[in-house]
Enzyme design. Structure first.
Site, mmCIF file in Angstrom:
data_model
loop_
_atom_site.group_PDB
_atom_site.id
_atom_site.type_symbol
_atom_site.label_atom_id
_atom_site.label_comp_id
_atom_site.label_asym_id
_atom_site.label_seq_id
_atom_site.Cartn_x
_atom_site.Cartn_y
_atom_site.Cartn_z
ATOM 1 N N SER A 92 -2.398 89.722 8.978
ATOM 2 C CA SER A 92 -3.155 88.582 9.514
ATOM 3 C C SER A 92 -2.229 87.407 9.841
ATOM 4 C CB SER A 92 -4.273 88.210 8.535
ATOM 5 O OG SER A 92 -5.213 87.346 9.128
ATOM 6 N N ASP A 137 -12.971 93.789 13.789
ATOM 7 C CA ASP A 137 -12.182 92.619 13.415
ATOM 8 C C ASP A 137 -12.028 91.727 14.644
ATOM 9 O OD1 ASP A 137 -10.222 90.783 12.644
ATOM 10 O OD2 ASP A 137 -8.780 92.285 11.993
ATOM 11 N N HIS A 163 -11.513 93.208 8.950
ATOM 12 C CA HIS A 163 -10.360 92.348 8.691
ATOM 13 C C HIS A 163 -10.117 92.217 7.185
ATOM 14 C CE1 HIS A 163 -7.390 89.377 9.905
ATOM 15 N NE2 HIS A 163 -7.708 88.723 8.812
#
Length: 317
Positions: free
Chosen positions: A159, A254, A284
């Site tokens: 991320s 996501d 996610h």
């Protein structure tokens, strides 16, 4: 289409009705993020060494955690992954990603150095970038002391950490080193524009929301102009040529899915090597949730295999 386990997790999260990060502020968000980890994090696998150390940074020491895989000889010069944790450049730390880093060390048969870079809103962009690069250069400079191989360094992260890892590859190229063997990008943020189809499709109800992402950007960036800076949006870099091979992992449900794929394609278009791997039914953040999402273990095993292959490639160069 969501995996059964991801669907059950999202239902449990909805039922728990915890406050959104943007509603409680950065300090409380960090506490909440840490407190909710135990419900989804698997037991920590044994490693040969997990030690808290520090690197000198632009504004004082940068906390690091140094791992050596189970069974490693104490002084054998291992390849090394410099890892940057996710959390929107606001939440997350060495502890929230400890299990991930231990697993990557064992699966990758490499040392791992996890970086506790400065975060927003206390330290705005590019503080995280500067810390991330200072730590990377320090690992290379201290390779002998750390018993790692300075010729076999990779960067990686999930991320926001995947964003930093991608930026590190660009900075290392432009600075003439370190010469990296791989960039392991797990559902990376690559473009602050948030205008892809997946951003629209998964804006609500899939753990990472559009509202939270907007808040993360506000906490991290000084203003809208920063979003166009390639150190915040690596997809906007003037050139993506001459970068190390990339292994890009995304989740199908996501908001960041499409920008991960766009980055892999842009690297390929620039003449680079990029493997793109999608976990279509996942969400996610899934790699930190191995206690409830079996896809986490699969993705970390895949990541380890990519690291081993990248480090071995140099031996037969």
């Amino acid at each position: 289409m969501l995996d059964q386990e991801a669907k059950a997790l999202l239902e449990a999260v909805a039922k728990a009705n915890r406050p959104a990060f943007e509603a409680i502020g950065a300090v409380a968000a960090r506490k909440l993020y840490k407190e909710t980890r135990s419900a989804v994090t698997p037991p920590a696998p044994d490693v040969e060494l997990a030690a808290n150390i520090a690197a000198p940074g632009p504004l004082g020491p940068i906390p690091l955690r140094y791992y050596r895989p189970a069974g490693a000889e104490p002084r054998a010069p291992l390849p090394v992954l410099v890892f940057y944790h996710g959390g929107g450049w606001v939440v997350g730390d060495l502890d929230t990603h400890d299990v991930v880093c231990r697993t990557l060390a064992n699966e990758g048969q490499c040392a791992v150095v996890s970086v506790d870079y400065r975060m927003g809103p206390e330290h705005k962009f590019p503080a995280a970038v500067n810390d991330a690069f200072a730590a990377l250069k320090w690992v290379q400079a201290e390779a002998d002391h750390l018993h790692v191989d300075a010729a076999r360094i990779a960067v990686g992260g999930d991320s926001a950490g995947g964003n930093l890892a991608a930026v590190m590859a660009l900075m290392a190229r432009d600075a003439g080193g370190p010469d990296l063997r791989l960039q392991l990008l797990i559902y990376p943020a690559t473009d602050m524009a948030m205008d892809t189809a997946s951003h629209k499709a998964f804006a609500e109800g899939h753990l990472l929301t559009r509202s939270s992402m907007t808040w993360f950007q506000m906490m991290y960036l000084n203003g809208p102009a920063d979003a166009a800076d390639w150190r915040a949006s690596p997809l906007k870099a003037p050139s993506l040529a001459d970068l190390p091979p990339a292994h890009v992992i995304v989740a199908g449900n996501d908001p960041l899915r499409d920008e991960g794929e766009a980055y892999a394609k842009a690297l390929q278009a620039a003449g680079g090597k990029a493997v793109f791997s999608e976990y279509p039914g996942s969400i996610h953040g899934f790699i930190t949730m191995g206690k409830v999402l079996p896809q986490a273990g699969q993705a970390l095993a895949e990541s380890g295999a990519a690291l081993r292959a990248a480090f071995a490639a140099l031996l037969f160069h």
